[in-house]
Write an enzyme that holds these catalytic residues in place. Structure first.
Site, PDB file in Angstrom:
ATOM      1  CB  SER A 128      -0.881   0.001   1.247  1.00 58.82           C
ATOM      2  OG  SER A 128      -1.433   1.283   1.440  1.00 58.82           O
ATOM      3  CG  MET A 134     -11.048   4.181   2.218  1.00 59.03           C
ATOM      4  SD  MET A 134      -9.457   4.111   3.058  1.00 59.03           S
ATOM      5  CE  MET A 134      -8.362   4.085   1.648  1.00 59.03           C
ATOM      6  CG  MET A 153      -7.894   7.943   2.282  1.00 60.85           C
ATOM      7  SD  MET A 153      -7.040   8.012   3.865  1.00 60.85           S
ATOM      8  CE  MET A 153      -6.251   6.393   3.875  1.00 60.85           C
ATOM      9  CG  ASP A 164      -6.295  -2.052   3.590  1.00 62.01           C
ATOM     10  OD1 ASP A 164      -5.188  -1.853   4.128  1.00 62.01           O
ATOM     11  OD2 ASP A 164      -6.880  -1.216   2.881  1.00 62.01           O
ATOM     12  N   GLY A 165      -4.974  -3.604   6.683  1.00 62.72           N
ATOM     13  CA  GLY A 165      -4.818  -2.958   7.975  1.00 62.72           C
ATOM     14  C   GLY A 165      -4.106  -3.832   8.984  1.00 62.72           C
ATOM     15  N   GLY A 166      -2.927  -3.375   9.413  1.00 65.46           N
ATOM     16  CA  GLY A 166      -2.209  -4.107  10.459  1.00 65.46           C
ATOM     17  C   GLY A 166      -1.640  -5.438  10.017  1.00 65.46           C
ATOM     18  CG  HIS A 203      -9.272   0.871  -0.204  1.00 70.13           C
ATOM     19  ND1 HIS A 203      -8.622   0.693   1.003  1.00 70.13           N
ATOM     20  CD2 HIS A 203     -10.587   0.977   0.105  1.00 70.13           C
ATOM     21  CE1 HIS A 203      -9.502   0.699   1.988  1.00 70.13           C
ATOM     22  NE2 HIS A 203     -10.698   0.883   1.468  1.00 70.13           N
ATOM     23  CG  MET A 207     -11.676  -1.664   5.628  1.00 70.28           C
ATOM     24  SD  MET A 207     -10.153  -1.397   4.683  1.00 70.28           S
ATOM     25  CE  MET A 207      -9.103  -0.537   5.855  1.00 70.28           C
ATOM     26  CG  ASP A 242      -4.980   2.980   0.850  1.00 71.27           C
ATOM     27  OD1 ASP A 242      -6.004   2.275   0.855  1.00 71.27           O
ATOM     28  OD2 ASP A 242      -3.869   2.591   1.244  1.00 71.27           O
ATOM     29  CG  PHE A 246      -5.111   7.795  10.002  1.00 70.89           C
ATOM     30  CD1 PHE A 246      -4.522   8.995   9.619  1.00 70.89           C
ATOM     31  CD2 PHE A 246      -6.408   7.803  10.484  1.00 70.89           C
ATOM     32  CE1 PHE A 246      -5.217  10.196   9.746  1.00 70.89           C
ATOM     33  CE2 PHE A 246      -7.119   8.991  10.607  1.00 70.89           C
ATOM     34  CZ  PHE A 246      -6.523  10.194  10.232  1.00 70.89           C
ATOM     35  CG  HIS A 253      -4.091  -1.313  -1.325  1.00 72.10           C
ATOM     36  ND1 HIS A 253      -5.265  -1.985  -1.588  1.00 72.10           N
ATOM     37  CD2 HIS A 253      -4.385  -0.420  -0.345  1.00 72.10           C
ATOM     38  CE1 HIS A 253      -6.219  -1.533  -0.799  1.00 72.10           C
ATOM     39  NE2 HIS A 253      -5.714  -0.573  -0.026  1.00 72.10           N
TER      40      HIS A 253
HETATM   41  C1  DX5 Z   1      -5.905   2.691   5.517  1.00 66.80           C
HETATM   42  C2  DX5 Z   1      -5.588   2.025   4.217  1.00 66.80           C
HETATM   43  C3  DX5 Z   1      -4.544   0.981   4.215  1.00 66.80           C
HETATM   44  C4  DX5 Z   1      -3.231   1.345   4.864  1.00 66.80           C
HETATM   45  C5  DX5 Z   1      -2.877   0.175   5.728  1.00 66.80           C
HETATM   46  O1  DX5 Z   1      -7.201   3.150   5.540  1.00 66.80           O
HETATM   47  O2  DX5 Z   1      -6.742   1.477   3.598  1.00 66.80           O
HETATM   48  O3  DX5 Z   1      -4.348   0.446   2.927  1.00 66.80           O
HETATM   49  O4  DX5 Z   1      -2.177   1.617   3.991  1.00 66.80           O
HETATM   50  O5  DX5 Z   1      -1.768   0.488   6.459  1.00 66.80           O
HETATM   51  P1  DX5 Z   1      -0.988  -0.559   7.371  1.00 66.80           P
HETATM   52  O6  DX5 Z   1      -0.588  -1.712   6.504  1.00 66.80           O
HETATM   53  O7  DX5 Z   1       0.143   0.239   7.897  1.00 66.80           O
HETATM   54  O8  DX5 Z   1      -1.972  -0.962   8.466  1.00 66.80           O
HETATM   55 ZN    ZN Z   2      -6.460   0.438   1.677  1.00 62.95          ZN
END
Ligand code: DX5
Ligand code: ZN
Length: 228
Positions: A10, A71, A39, A178-180, A69, A140, A37, A146, A35
């Protein structure tokens, strides 16, 4: 269908002053899609990039799959512009789409693979009627907005539920997370059934993006073997 694990670095955590070069490093480490993002400061409390940046990246990386993605509120308004800029896959949030069926068809009509995203608090069942329309479902595992947040463990149940529904109904959508996603969480994630692994900070934040991508992918593949 055999399960193929793929890493989607990402770019949210990449160096935006050197975006294409940094992204390329992660792809050299085994990332097979990028990926991206998007926003808007309304659907999520942060702002990132729009179609011009995607178009520039497309010129620098002509053959890479861009997993966009969105958002954003009113995604229908921007889907044509992202498709034109070079998106391959476009995912929209269930929570942002009043007319989800129409939006998924709009994505397809613009030549992109349609996908839908679930926030952590949105149940899998809300997608029952559209699962045969989507290329993938993005779960998610953080609240979007973030990078660098902690993985929400109950999202594993949603990946498991999607894998079960896919099996029971004989569908072929893929499951993305996606995330963590990092070396600590990836094993449980893969064992829960996700195969498209988005990772931002674990790839780009520290050290060498190529090495980080390679290590994460190796750990993910090892988890698949352990599962068999
Ligand atoms: C956040 C994004 C993610 C973000 C994940 O809303 O959708 O794609 O980059 O970040 P990490 O991998 O650091 O959790
Ligand atoms: Zn994302």
């Amino acid at each position: 269908m055999p399960r193929v694990i793929e890493l989607a670095p990402s770019i949210l955590s990449a160096n935006f002053a050197n975006l294409a070069a940094h992204a390329k490093q992660a792809l050299e480490g085994g990332g097979t899609l990028l990926h991206v993002d998007i926003m808007d400061g309304h659907f999520v409390p942060n702002i990132t990039i729009g179609p011009p940046v995607v178009a520039s990246l497309r010129k620098a990386l002509p053959d890479t799959i861009f997993d966009c993605h969105l958002m954003i509120e009113n995604p229908d308004q921007f889907i044509p512009a992202f498709a034109e800029a070079g998106a391959n896959w476009i995912s929209v949030h269930q929570e942002a789409c009043v007319h989800l069926d129409r939006t998924l068809h709009l994505i397809e009509d613009h030549g992109c693979k349609p996908a839908v995203v679930l926030n952590p608090a949105t149940p899998v069942e809300t997608l029952n009627d559209v699962l045969d329309l989507v290329h993938h479902v993005l779960v998610m595992s953080i609240n979007p907005g973030f990078g660098g947040q902690n993985f929400i463990r109950y999202s594993l149940k949603k990946m498991e539920a999607l894998a079960r529904i896919r099996e029971e109904r004989g569908l072929d959508f893929r499951i993305e997370v996606d995330g963590g996603v990092n070396l600590t969480t990836v094993r449980d994630i893969v064992r829960a059934g996700a195969e498209l692994l988005v990772a931002g900070s674990a790839v780009f934040e520290h050290g060498d993006a190529k090495d980080n991508a390679r290590q994460l992918l190796d750990a993910a593949r090892a988890a698949t073997l352990a599962r068999a």
